[in-house]
Each structure stands twice: as C-alpha cells, then as structure tokens.
Write a protein that holds these residues in place. Sequence first.
Motif: not given
Length: 577
Positions: A249-258, A499-505
């Motif tokens: 059972g693995i919980i989903n993440g969300i797209d933190a950039a979106v 993606a990585p940059a915006s996710r960081k932000a």
Amino acid sequence: MIQVLHISAECYPAAKTGGLADVVGSLPKYFTDAGMLSAAIIPKYSLKWIHSRDWVTVYSGSVWVNWRERRFSVQQEAGNTLGYPLFVVDIPGLYDRPGIYNDPSGAPYSDEVERYITFQQAVLDWLLSFPWQERPRVLHCHDHHTALIPWMVKYCPAYQQLAPIPTVFTIHNGQYQGAFSWTNGHLLPPYEAAARWVLDWNGAVNPMAAAIKTAWAVTTVSETYLYELHQNSLGLEQLFRDEWRKEWGIINGIDAAVWDPAVDPMIQHRLENDDIQQFKAKNKQALCEWFGFPADAPLISYIGRMVGEKGVDLLPDTYRRFIYSGTKACFLVLGTGEPWTQNQFRAMAHQFPGRFNAVIDYNEALSHQIYAGSDFLIMPSRVEPCGLNQMYAMRYGTIPIVRSIGGLKDTVPDIGEPDGQGRGIRFDQFSMDDAVYALHRAISMWHSEPDVVAALRRRIMAVDFSWEQTIGKYRKVYRSIGAHIDPVLEPAAEKTGPAPASRKAAKPTEKPAKKAVLTEKTAAKPAKKPAETEKSATPIPPAAQKEKTKKLPAKTRPAAAPAPKKTGPKSDSRKKT
Ligand code: GLC
C-alpha cells in the motif's frame, strides 16, 4: 531508454476523468527526476489536448482481435513537453472518439472489452519491436484497463518473449474490475490452455483478478485501502488475502509543481510573502462574488464525481438540515455524475440562493479556485483508495472534512487526536448524523475559533505531499521483484524540464504552526459570532483589485447563481477509477 513504462487508460493532461490521470501524469516525471527513466502510454482519444499537440509516429503494426486485423500506430508527443515521453496508441475505429469511457450521452461504449484488449495487445506488440537490451525494466500497469498485460506476457505465446520483464499492477480503484462474460472470450489472444483458470473468477473473465494472480507485485494507493480490500473487494477478498506477500500500500503524492499556491495560473490570487490570511480571504471573496455567498460564513465545498462511491448522495439532506436550521454556513459543489444527485443539487441551488450553489460540470480551473477560496472541503466517500482532493485542499489551506476510510484516513488525522498533529475533521460512519456532527464541528470552529483555523491552515499548507517519499517506496517494490533500476540521470533537470526547480519553489516553508490547542472540545463548541479576522480581510486592496480584473479564462468562470446548466458531455464518470 525507458526503464519504467506506465501503461494506463488516462494520463493528465492528455486524458482525464479523475485521480488515475493525475497520478499517471505525475509518476513518470517524478520517477525520471529520481533517476528512473519513465514514460507513459495511453490510447489516442479524440480529445482537445491530444489534438493540440504534434505527434511523431514511432511504430506501426497490427494485432488480431475479434477475427480481424486491427492496424495501429504508436506515436510520441513531439517535444516531450510533459518532461517525459508520452506515447499514444492510435487505433482507428476504436479510440478516435470524444469520450474516454462513455459516449456523449454518458453510456459506456459497448465495445469496451474489445477496446481494452486491443490497446493492451498493441502496447505489447510495440514492445516486441524493441531490441531486448532496450526493453523497459518494468511494465507498470494501472487499473483494470491494463490488467491483462501481466497475464498476456505470461500465458500468450505471442508475447511470452516479454515474460522476463517484471510487471507491477497498481489498483487505483478495486470497484471496477473489468469483468466480462466468457462469451467474449474469443476477443482474447491465443493463450495456453491452463491459463484459462487464471483469468476466471466466479465464472467470468476478471482482468483485475488475473493481474493480482500474475503480476510480480501488486500495489494500491494507500495502506488502509489495501487492508480494506482484504475485507471487502466485491468478491476478490480471498484472492487479496492469498497474495498478500506481493502486495503493497503506497500513498500517492501530488504534483507540487501543478498544485502550487504561489504560482498556480488558474487561481485569482496567488500566495505572496507567505501571507496565508490574504491568500485565503481574497480567493474566498472571488468565489463569494461569483456564487452570491456572504463572506462572513464558512464556505464548505465538494469537488468531484457525483457518484455513489464518493458518497455525495449524503450531501443534499445533510446540507438541508443546516440550511433549514438557519446555521450560518454556505455550501458549494462542483462535478458531474449521477442524474439523481445532479438534479438534487440543481434544485437546491434555486431553492437556497446565498446558501447553496452548484456547478454541474467538469472544470479543472474552477476546481483550483475552489480549493484556494474555500474554508473546508468535504469528502464523505463510501470508498476512497487514496483521494487526492484532500491533499490539494490542504496545499491551498482548505481544511478537509473526510470520512475515515482508505487514503483519507491515512492523510487526514483528526484535530481531536491526542498527538496534536491533526489536519482536519473526520467521521466514521456513512450516516447523516455523523456527517452533520463533523460539519457542525467545522462550522463552530470557524465561527468561534479563528486562531485555531489560522493555525490549522498554516499546518496543513506546510505538509509535504510531494512524490519524493512515494517514489522511494516504488523503488523498493521494483527491487523486491528483481528490477534494479540504477539511476541514470544525475542531475535529472535536463530530461525533466522545469519540474525540479518549480517543485522546489513549490515546497512550503516548514513553519511550526502557531501554538493553538486543536482539540475535539474546542472544535465542537457551539457557533458564536463570525470570526473578526475573516471579516476584516474581505475588502480588496487596490493592487489586488487590479489583479482581480485579470479574469480567469472564459471556461473557468462559472455562471453565477442559480445553478448553471450542465455544459456538455464531460461526464466520463462511469468507468473511471
Ligand atoms: C482513483 C481513486 C482515488 C485515488 C485515485 C488515484 O480515482 O478513487 O481515491 O486517489 O484513483 O490513485
């Protein structure tokens, strides 16, 4: 090279009816970031986003289904704008239709079995064309639409060359198993005689059962949901119990950039200088203006498909109880689904202007605004394998009110729990009494304890729901089945674009929540005067006024009360996961 190939019926933004698309749309991006080169493949539907892109044909082939040869081509999105390769399988006559699962009237396509079988065979046929060293290290299938793949590679001579590739099957929704009668058995590709019993469950072909039996690993999207499947999964309980060794059972993440309140282009007012109070107040003001709600009452929203599984049929009577009792609270719903519920909501919007409103539509942009501008989001689901909406809500400072099941239980501890780390309000039974009590706690808290609400918002906006943690768990699953996927990209930035940059932000600044006692007792106090802080935040400063004129795209702006009409056949709701 593709190390992990995600095979699915939906992938955001190309084709979406629900959470499956969101997850399949972000997994490859985050996998690739983490050094596991990933791609996704879906059927080529006749949908707007798909038409708006350029596609390059990478393979043409044909498969035999239903005694006829079906020609198809695999096409790749030119430019990889999603940050990973997205492939579509163009199968003329089967998928070049305007709906994902349903025709414009809302009825499921009558040839769905043939459609899924053809798509799955086409994907495998394409994979056979890869030199063996370049074949994916893992075939990751999502939901019943792709559940026959683990079985096909094991038992169908045509595809057995692919059998050494580990297969993972992820269940986003165990309610839909894709079962069909043996009278359609002739649609399947030729298979070894013994494999018939692998396909069969209770006298029908059951793709989900076949995948649970044959995939190398089976995952579902939260730990609690996995446990629930062992108790109740429409007849598959014993199978789930028998195969427990390979289940995760693995919980989903969300797209933190979106889902980033600081940069989201779909909301009216973005989060600036970490000023959550302003962010919420201004976005709420926008919603209140559109829907004719007073700003000095808590706004409780529902977003999602209006189907039994989501428990939305509990809402009309529950809301009426509050409205009739004169409680100062407003209710908004957005979604499409079953006619009974839609009609109830339409009628209520006429009956209770200023208290209730409904948008019977699928509207991605409006949903962002509702997450940003609501005080609470209710999810009374009967079944909720993971649930993403509660995570989107929390990201935007909206407090979730959820039923204690599946992923909702795993992501929303109640504010009354003793460890003081609550994130929302939970209720256990699927009953009006329980839902009313949960809403009552929320409304009372909003009116009488603005500090607690503010502290809670700060806390939930700081929770890290990104994919990073989840990806590590999938890596462990892959390892457990012998698929060692070595990181090939260091750093991943080039392949994955911004993606990585915006996710960081997007990462929230972890600030400790203001010390406030969030206890069941405080939350359940009777309603008093509306909170001062919320009131004083209502006027919009000139700068924001200006920004406010930057209206959402026409599609985003809902019609004002009373309830807008259904705008079209976007209710691909029946067969989604
Ligand atoms: C399905 C489930 C939902 C889950 C989503 C993504 O839509 O109903 O709970 O979050 O899939 O896994």
